[in-house]
Design a protein around this motif. Structure first.
Motif, PDB file in Angstrom:
ATOM      1  N   LYS A 190       0.869  -1.176   0.000  1.00  0.00           N
ATOM      2  CA  LYS A 190       0.000   0.000   0.000  1.00  0.00           C
ATOM      3  C   LYS A 190       0.903   1.223   0.000  1.00  0.00           C
ATOM      4  O   LYS A 190       1.829   1.321   0.812  1.00  0.00           O
ATOM      5  CB  LYS A 190      -0.897   0.010   1.232  1.00  0.00           C
ATOM      6  CG  LYS A 190      -2.033  -1.001   1.190  1.00  0.00           C
ATOM      7  CD  LYS A 190      -2.953  -0.818   2.393  1.00  0.00           C
ATOM      8  CE  LYS A 190      -4.138  -1.756   2.315  1.00  0.00           C
ATOM      9  NZ  LYS A 190      -5.074  -1.561   3.470  1.00  0.00           N
ATOM     10  N   ASP A 235      -5.383   7.652  10.482  1.00  0.00           N
ATOM     11  CA  ASP A 235      -4.744   6.455  11.015  1.00  0.00           C
ATOM     12  C   ASP A 235      -5.620   5.725  12.030  1.00  0.00           C
ATOM     13  O   ASP A 235      -5.242   4.689  12.559  1.00  0.00           O
ATOM     14  CB  ASP A 235      -3.414   6.840  11.674  1.00  0.00           C
ATOM     15  CG  ASP A 235      -2.479   5.652  11.818  1.00  0.00           C
ATOM     16  OD1 ASP A 235      -2.362   4.873  10.855  1.00  0.00           O
ATOM     17  OD2 ASP A 235      -1.879   5.489  12.893  1.00  0.00           O
ATOM     18  N   LEU A 283      -3.527   6.387   3.556  1.00  0.00           N
ATOM     19  CA  LEU A 283      -2.366   5.861   4.271  1.00  0.00           C
ATOM     20  C   LEU A 283      -1.466   7.009   4.717  1.00  0.00           C
ATOM     21  O   LEU A 283      -0.974   7.782   3.890  1.00  0.00           O
ATOM     22  CB  LEU A 283      -1.584   4.901   3.370  1.00  0.00           C
ATOM     23  CG  LEU A 283      -0.334   4.270   3.984  1.00  0.00           C
ATOM     24  CD1 LEU A 283      -0.692   3.413   5.189  1.00  0.00           C
ATOM     25  CD2 LEU A 283       0.408   3.425   2.948  1.00  0.00           C
ATOM     26  N   ARG A 285       0.531   6.401   7.987  1.00  0.00           N
ATOM     27  CA  ARG A 285       1.383   5.840   9.032  1.00  0.00           C
ATOM     28  C   ARG A 285       1.135   6.560  10.354  1.00  0.00           C
ATOM     29  O   ARG A 285       0.548   7.626  10.401  1.00  0.00           O
ATOM     30  CB  ARG A 285       2.870   5.897   8.671  1.00  0.00           C
ATOM     31  CG  ARG A 285       3.230   5.211   7.364  1.00  0.00           C
ATOM     32  CD  ARG A 285       3.133   3.703   7.483  1.00  0.00           C
ATOM     33  NE  ARG A 285       4.168   3.165   8.346  1.00  0.00           N
ATOM     34  CZ  ARG A 285       4.049   2.026   9.027  1.00  0.00           C
ATOM     35  NH1 ARG A 285       2.934   1.329   8.961  1.00  0.00           N
ATOM     36  NH2 ARG A 285       5.035   1.583   9.772  1.00  0.00           N
ATOM     37  N   GLU A 296       2.849   0.463   3.438  1.00  0.00           N
ATOM     38  CA  GLU A 296       2.604  -0.673   4.319  1.00  0.00           C
ATOM     39  C   GLU A 296       2.690  -1.943   3.497  1.00  0.00           C
ATOM     40  O   GLU A 296       2.359  -1.948   2.304  1.00  0.00           O
ATOM     41  CB  GLU A 296       1.227  -0.577   4.995  1.00  0.00           C
ATOM     42  CG  GLU A 296       1.180   0.400   6.146  1.00  0.00           C
ATOM     43  CD  GLU A 296      -0.129   0.338   6.920  1.00  0.00           C
ATOM     44  OE1 GLU A 296      -1.035  -0.422   6.500  1.00  0.00           O
ATOM     45  OE2 GLU A 296      -0.242   1.042   7.931  1.00  0.00           O
ATOM     46  N   MET A 298       1.384  -5.717   2.994  1.00  0.00           N
ATOM     47  CA  MET A 298       0.251  -6.580   3.308  1.00  0.00           C
ATOM     48  C   MET A 298       0.519  -7.978   2.781  1.00  0.00           C
ATOM     49  O   MET A 298       1.083  -8.154   1.695  1.00  0.00           O
ATOM     50  CB  MET A 298      -1.034  -6.030   2.683  1.00  0.00           C
ATOM     51  CG  MET A 298      -1.288  -4.549   2.916  1.00  0.00           C
ATOM     52  SD  MET A 298      -1.413  -4.105   4.663  1.00  0.00           S
ATOM     53  CE  MET A 298      -2.873  -5.020   5.130  1.00  0.00           C
ATOM     54  N   ALA A 307      -1.206  -6.877   7.956  1.00  0.00           N
ATOM     55  CA  ALA A 307      -0.098  -5.934   7.757  1.00  0.00           C
ATOM     56  C   ALA A 307       1.107  -6.459   8.524  1.00  0.00           C
ATOM     57  O   ALA A 307       1.027  -6.683   9.734  1.00  0.00           O
ATOM     58  CB  ALA A 307      -0.488  -4.552   8.256  1.00  0.00           C
ATOM     59  N   GLY A 310       5.921  -1.821   7.497  1.00  0.00           N
ATOM     60  CA  GLY A 310       5.719  -0.582   6.759  1.00  0.00           C
ATOM     61  C   GLY A 310       6.957   0.280   6.838  1.00  0.00           C
ATOM     62  O   GLY A 310       7.993  -0.107   7.396  1.00  0.00           O
TER      63      GLY A 310
END
Length: 462
Positions: A190, A235, A283, A285, A296, A298, A307, A310
């Motif tokens: 991602k 987040d 996204l 973080r 990230e 996955m 996940a 990252g």
């Protein structure tokens, strides 16, 4: 009078004795690992060693060097770098009582690496400086499957270059480590860009405006974030807040020219390397030091299952810590989560030895020590139980190991400078001169050890 006084003292003594004897013993407290932490037993350590060794092979090739930072760091390092209102700094750090300074158990790896880079003047070396670590970290969060309060991370950091090629290299290395661990089939990255300070200000203004219309429906944490750190709204994992993320402004629409060009070049390199990725506009973080690239990793057939790590770029982190402007980019993988996935695909076992060494008597034990060391130097794996005295017990242990051969040394064998080599399947045994036993064992290692020896194919005889 004397008798009366004596009687009083006796009575007091009796009362005191009664109190002493009637006191219940302290309840026995069973001491176990703290909640959210665990012992790593030898069988489990095989998987940790596998992750480290596999990663080292990839990282060392690309010029990354291993480091280690202290378990304890000053709390200010993380408050200043990851953000005072981040979940980690706000409620997950373990503080250590100290009269001199406020210390914490390290909750993450990038800020300590940035401190190390400044404190040890690594900025004077050729840039970028490439480092990696395999360390335990500590966060006071709710334990769940694959998540502990003490956990290991494998991290890699490249400091001193703002080139998108370093972003791509970090992602490539991450991908290759997972592939070599046997987890490459379902990897998807991602990916997003959250810009720099220059373009982020405009985005946050629009993001705040969007979320204000739902402020009465947000969780308590997000209401606080809306006032103090709006970017953290994206987040949040609370089910009441997740529904609002889909309609949030797209960060890519607000990037400045430099950030847009940086992200475009990164995507071109990833496309050229055939690395799959999904653009995810929400996204961000969970740490404030990230700039530009964030990603990230996955694992799962639908790319939403798990996940495992990252990373991203942190061009302002080093300046925040040490007033020295140097860019950086890095990644971290959650080792326990990787191990969960590895266990689903393969089971690791200890190396199996096909030879067991039996000794009988003090002189024989000394000879056994010497022979074991010769075997070690010649890379011949031999099991033993030097603390045992009886032949019966040692044979039982040899059977438990499932070995095909035993070496037996007794007092007579020591005197004659020989050993007995026994086939545990056929019962045949042979007397072998001590100076030739290594050569014979080498021959056994090259043969099909699982097969019992027979009269025609072996040196064994009745």
């Amino acid at each position: 009078m004397a008798n009366k006084v004596q009687g009083v003292f006796k009575k007091k003594d009796r009362v005191a004795a009664k109190k002493t004897t009637s006191t219940k013993p302290n309840k026995w407290i069973k001491i176990q690992t703290p909640r959210g932490m665990k012992d790593i037993l030898p069988e489990a350590m095989l998987y940790y060693d596998l992750v480290l060794k596999t990663a080292q092979n990839v990282l060392n090739y690309y010029g990354y060097q291993k480091i280690e930072t202290p378990v304890l760091e000053k709390a200010e390092l993380f408050i200043r770098s990851i953000g005072k209102e981040s979940d980690i700094a706000h409620k997950e750090m373990y503080f250590v009582k100290n009269s001199e300074e406020q210390l914490v158990l390290r909750p993450e790896g990038t800020a300590p690496v940035a401190r190390l880079y400044i404190e040890n003047a690594l900025f004077n070396l050729s840039q970028p400086v490439k480092l990696y670590y395999f360390l335990p970290f500590f966060r006071h969060e709710k334990p769940q499957a694959g998540r502990y309060r003490q956990f290991y991370q494998l991290g890699a950091e490249a400091l001193g270059s703002d080139s998108p090629a370093l972003d791509a290299q970090i992602i490539l290395i991450t991908s290759e480590i997972l592939i070599e661990l046997g987890l490459g089939k379902d990897i998807v990255f991602k990916l997003n860009s959250i810009g720099c300070q220059k373009c982020r200000h405009n985005y946050i203004k629009h993001l705040t405006k969007y979320y204000k219309q739902y402020s009465n429906k947000l969780c308590n944490d997000c209401r606080r974030r809306l006032k103090l750190n709006p970017l953290r709204l994206l987040d949040c994992k609370d089910e009441h807040c997740v529904v609002f993320k889909e309609g949030a402004p797209n960060f890519l629409d607000y990037l400045c020219d430099d950030c847009r060009a940086h992200f475009k070049k990164l995507l071109e390199i990833l496309d050229g390397l055939n690395i799959s990725y999904n653009l995810d506009k929400t996204l961000v973080r969970g740490l404030d030091y990230y700039t530009k690239t964030v990603f990230e990793i996955m694992l799962g057939s639908d790319q939403t299952d798990l996940a495992v790590g990252g990373g991203g770029r942190y061009d302002g982190l080093i300046e925040t810590i040490g007033r020295l402007s140097r860019p950086g980019v890095g990644m971290a993988l959650g080792v326990e989560r990787l191990i969960e996935q590895i266990k689903n695909k393969k089971r690791l076992t200890f190396p199996k030895s096909d030879i067991f060494l039996i000794q009988l008597g003090d002189q024989a034990r000394l000879a056994a020590f010497k022979l074991l060391e010769e075997c070690r130097k010649n890379k011949i794996l031999v099991r033993e139980s030097l603390g045992q005295e009886s032949l019966k017990n040692q044979l039982r242990i040899a059977n438990n190991y499932g070995v095909n051969y035993t070496i037996i040394i007794g007092q007579e064998e020591v005197i004659n400078d020989v050993v007995i080599l026994k086939d545990m399947n056929s019962g045949l045994q042979e007397i072998v001169p001590s100076k030739k036993i290594i050569e014979v064992l080498r021959g056994l290692n090259k043969s099909a050890l699982a097969k019992p020896l027979n009269d025609d194919s072996s040196v064994f005889k009745e």
